[in-house]
Scaffold this motif. Structure first.
Motif: not given
Ligand code: LP5
Ligand code: MN
Length: 243
Positions: A44-45, A85-86, A127, A131, A134, A140, A144, A147, A156, A160, A164, A167, A175, A198
């Motif tokens: 996570a970054w 991505f940051l 979903a 995300f 956004q 966004w 972010f 903060r 972050a 995470r 999990e 998923k 996926m 990925h």
């Molecule tokens: O990463 P992984 O393998 O677990 O799953 C990915 C998809 N999930 C993600 C989320 C990341 O794991 C989270 C970590 C990000 C750290 C970034 C640093 C700080 C930035 C913070 C950003 C708010 O990418 C997962 C896919 C999977 O790959 C397979 O392709 O399914 O997708 C999800 O889990 C997303 C959910 O389905 C939807 C989440 C909605 C959350 C909405 C919250 C809004 C955020 C606002 C916060 C201020």
């Protein structure tokens, strides 16, 4: 020689992977003229100010390892993943790694390649795609990053956990890359050999698009003390395990 790797998910919680990566950067990576890290270098970054986090030297240490490789003469190219991505300008300047757009076309005398992290092609995961749209928007990201670092790190890590959990309720197929989106991507990118990460499902796939044979190589994630890079030597691609 060129190396491709992805999905290391570096974090202070996996010191064995950090050690493996540091040894790779000081060793095998130096025999490559260029290495491509195709996303999710970090677990996570939260923003580039993590490099100077007084609470945690981890990000700064990784940046120093990358910088030593870049200074040794190997070109280092990093693409964003869905975890990091940051990564921004400060990271790039301090590490000596250039940030690449996703997708990135690599034309070499030995072949045509198209590189991507892979998440953008998982179009059935609506979903996640919502995300992604956004959090990839500049508005966004600016809000972010305004903060405090500690708050961003907490968000972050909550995300995470949420990821999990979400998923576990998703079909395996959702996926993975969507076949139609992938074929279209290959068409738009001139039927070049696709290399991505990925999905954590390392494989070599054969696609036939518009009657043309196209290879797709999926990189392995690094876990349980093991890593991997894909080596391009002449026209030949091969997997190399690190442990
Ligand atoms: O990463 P992984 O393998 O677990 O799953 C990915 C998809 N999930 C993600 C989320 C990341 O794991 C989270 C970590 C990000 C750290 C970034 C640093 C700080 C930035 C913070 C950003 C708010 O990418 C997962 C896919 C999977 O790959 C397979 O392709 O399914 O997708 C999800 O889990 C997303 C959910 O389905 C939807 C989440 C909605 C959350 C909405 C919250 C809004 C955020 C606002 C916060 C201020
Ligand atoms: Mn990813």
């Amino acid at each position: 020689m060129i190396h491709f790797l992805s999905d290391l998910h570096l974090s202070p919680e996996t010191p064995d992977i950090t050690r493996l990566f540091a040894a790779y950067l000081a060793g095998e990576a130096r025999t490559a003229k260029r290495i491509f890290i195709l996303g999710d270098l970090f677990e996570a970054w939260p923003g580039d100010d993590a490099i100077d986090d007084p609470e945690d030297p981890f990000a700064g240490q990784i940046v120093a390892h990358l910088s030593a490789l870049a200074r040794s003469g190997t070109r280092v190219s990093v693409m964003h993943g869905n975890r990091d991505f940051l990564l921004g300008h400060e990271f790039s300047t301090r590490s000596g790694a250039e940030l690449l757009p996703d997708p990135y076309a690599l034309s070499s005398p030995d072949g045509q390649f198209v590189l991507t992290h892979g998440d953008a092609l998982c179009t059935d995961d609506s979903a996640y795609q919502a995300f992604r749209t956004q959090v990839r928007s500049p508005e966004w990201q600016a809000a972010f990053l305004a903060r405090p670092l500690e708050e961003r790190k907490a968000i972050a890590s909550a995300l995470r956990e949420q990821s999990e959990a979400s998923k576990r309720g998703k079909a395996m197929q959702a996926m993975d890359l969507t076949p139609a989106a992938t074929d279209n991507f290959l068409r738009q990118n001139g039927y070049a050999t696709l290399i991505h990460g990925h999905t954590h499902r390392p494989a070599r796939h054969d696609h036939t698009v518009d009657g043309i044979h196209v290879e797709r190589w999926v990189l392995a994630d690094w876990h349980d003390g093991r890593g991997e890079y894909l080596l391009l030597d002449g026209q030949h691609l091969s997997r190399h395990e690190l442990r």
